[in-house]
Design an enzyme around this catalytic site. Structure first.
Site, short mmCIF file in Angstrom:
data_model
loop_
_atom_site.label_atom_id
_atom_site.label_comp_id
_atom_site.label_asym_id
_atom_site.label_seq_id
_atom_site.Cartn_x
_atom_site.Cartn_y
_atom_site.Cartn_z
N PRO A 11 13.53 -4.62 -3.72
CA PRO A 11 13.85 -5.68 -3.10
C PRO A 11 15.13 -5.83 -2.30
O PRO A 11 16.29 -5.24 -2.91
CB PRO A 11 13.98 -6.83 -4.30
N ASN A 12 15.35 -6.60 -1.34
CA ASN A 12 16.50 -7.00 -0.40
C ASN A 12 17.14 -5.66 0.23
O ASN A 12 17.98 -5.54 1.01
CB ASN A 12 17.68 -7.42 -1.38
N ARG A 19 24.45 -6.56 5.33
CA ARG A 19 25.22 -7.48 4.26
C ARG A 19 25.85 -6.42 3.30
O ARG A 19 25.69 -5.22 3.11
CB ARG A 19 24.30 -8.21 3.53
N TYR A 24 27.30 -1.17 0.38
CA TYR A 24 26.32 -0.62 0.51
C TYR A 24 26.37 0.56 1.91
O TYR A 24 25.28 1.11 2.31
CB TYR A 24 25.08 -1.23 0.59
N ASN A 76 14.38 4.01 -4.76
CA ASN A 76 15.52 3.02 -5.00
C ASN A 76 14.73 1.80 -5.17
O ASN A 76 14.36 0.89 -4.43
CB ASN A 76 16.46 2.96 -3.83
N ALA A 79 17.07 -4.04 -7.65
CA ALA A 79 17.23 -4.74 -8.78
C ALA A 79 16.14 -4.59 -9.88
O ALA A 79 16.50 -4.78 -11.23
CB ALA A 79 17.48 -6.28 -8.44
N GLU A 100 15.14 9.03 -9.12
CA GLU A 100 15.85 7.45 -8.88
C GLU A 100 17.02 7.77 -8.15
O GLU A 100 17.82 8.76 -8.06
CB GLU A 100 16.46 7.09 -10.18
N HIS A 102 20.43 5.37 -6.19
CA HIS A 102 20.99 4.31 -5.96
C HIS A 102 22.16 4.35 -5.01
O HIS A 102 23.12 5.49 -5.19
CB HIS A 102 21.50 3.55 -7.21
N ARG A 109 29.57 -0.76 -12.00
CA ARG A 109 29.48 -2.23 -11.55
C ARG A 109 29.12 -3.15 -12.75
O ARG A 109 29.67 -2.96 -13.87
CB ARG A 109 28.47 -2.56 -10.48
O1 LIG Z 1 22.95 0.73 -5.28
C1 LIG Z 1 21.75 0.49 -5.16
O2 LIG Z 1 21.17 1.32 -4.27
C2 LIG Z 1 21.18 -0.66 -5.79
O3 LIG Z 1 19.84 -0.25 -6.04
C3 LIG Z 1 21.31 -1.55 -4.85
C4 LIG Z 1 20.48 -2.86 -5.58
C5 LIG Z 1 20.54 -4.14 -4.50
C6 LIG Z 1 19.60 -4.06 -3.06
C7 LIG Z 1 19.98 -5.00 -2.29
O4 LIG Z 1 20.62 -4.39 -1.42
C8 LIG Z 1 21.35 -4.88 -0.25
C9 LIG Z 1 21.76 -4.24 0.57
C10 LIG Z 1 22.62 -4.91 1.70
C11 LIG Z 1 22.63 -6.10 1.63
C12 LIG Z 1 22.19 -6.89 0.34
C13 LIG Z 1 21.69 -6.25 -0.48
C14 LIG Z 1 21.11 -3.30 -6.68
O5 LIG Z 1 20.44 -4.70 -7.46
C15 LIG Z 1 21.11 -2.23 -7.78
O6 LIG Z 1 21.86 -2.59 -8.98
C16 LIG Z 1 21.83 -1.05 -7.09
#
Ligand SMILES: O=C(O)[C@]1(O)C[C@H](CCCOc2ccccc2)[C@@H](O)[C@H](O)C1
Length: 144
Positions: A11-12, A19, A24, A76, A79, A100, A102, A109
């Site tokens: 997701p996201n 963003r 990221y 990946n 969340a 996995e 990330h 974090r």
């Molecule tokens: O660091 C990572 O790749 C995460 O999997 C990213 C997730 C968040 C995915 C959302 O990614 C976005 C990317 C750009 C803008 C907004 C969200 C976060 O919840 C994990 O703890 C770590």
């Protein structure tokens, strides 16, 4: 027979590059896919890159990777990493190795990102290396 590496994003991550670039980076998933395709070709592999905001899609795709005889899954889970017993069960239900990934380092974090249900079932993990982590995971998968 050319083997496939599934690259599954949760997701996201469709927002990647648009963003929170300070966390990221500015590459999009399409940018990541282009680099993975190029490297995979040199390694004699094929990439199947997917993203979904729905937990069940990720689970279905893990089962599909197994049925497809994939070399590996790079996951990946976003969340869902920190919440999904269903993803833990799905990874445990297949023999296809799961790496996995990330982009950030969740261990550095917020506390709620410190536990990974995915990590409890995966073969290994690459975190905190930005989107380069996907390429590192592909190099590892090529050596399975
Ligand atoms: O660091 C990572 O790749 C995460 O999997 C990213 C997730 C968040 C995915 C959302 O990614 C976005 C990317 C750009 C803008 C907004 C969200 C976060 O919840 C994990 O703890 C770590």
């Amino acid at each position: 027979m050319t083997q496939t590496v599934y690259v599954l994003n949760g997701p996201n991550l469709n927002l990647l590059g648009t963003r929170e670039p300070e966390i990221y980076g500015s590459d999009t998933l399409d940018d990541v896919a282009a680099r993975l395709d190029e490297r995979a070709s040199a390694l004699g592999l094929v990439i199947e890159m997917r993203q979904s905001n729905h937990e069940g899609h990720l689970i279905d795709w893990l089962h599909e990777a197994q049925a497809d005889g994939a070399r590996a899954v790079i996951l990946n889970a976003g969340a869902y990493t920190h919440t999904s017993l269903a993803l833990y069960d799905a990874i445990r239900s297949i023999t296809t190795p799961v790496i996995e990934v990330h982009i950030s380092n969740p261990a550095a974090r917020e506390d709620f990102r410190h536990h990974s249900y995915v990590g409890m079932a995966a073969k290994g993990a690459i975190t905190g290396m930005g989107v380069y982590g996907y390429e590192l995971a592909l190099e590892a998968a090529a050596r399975f």
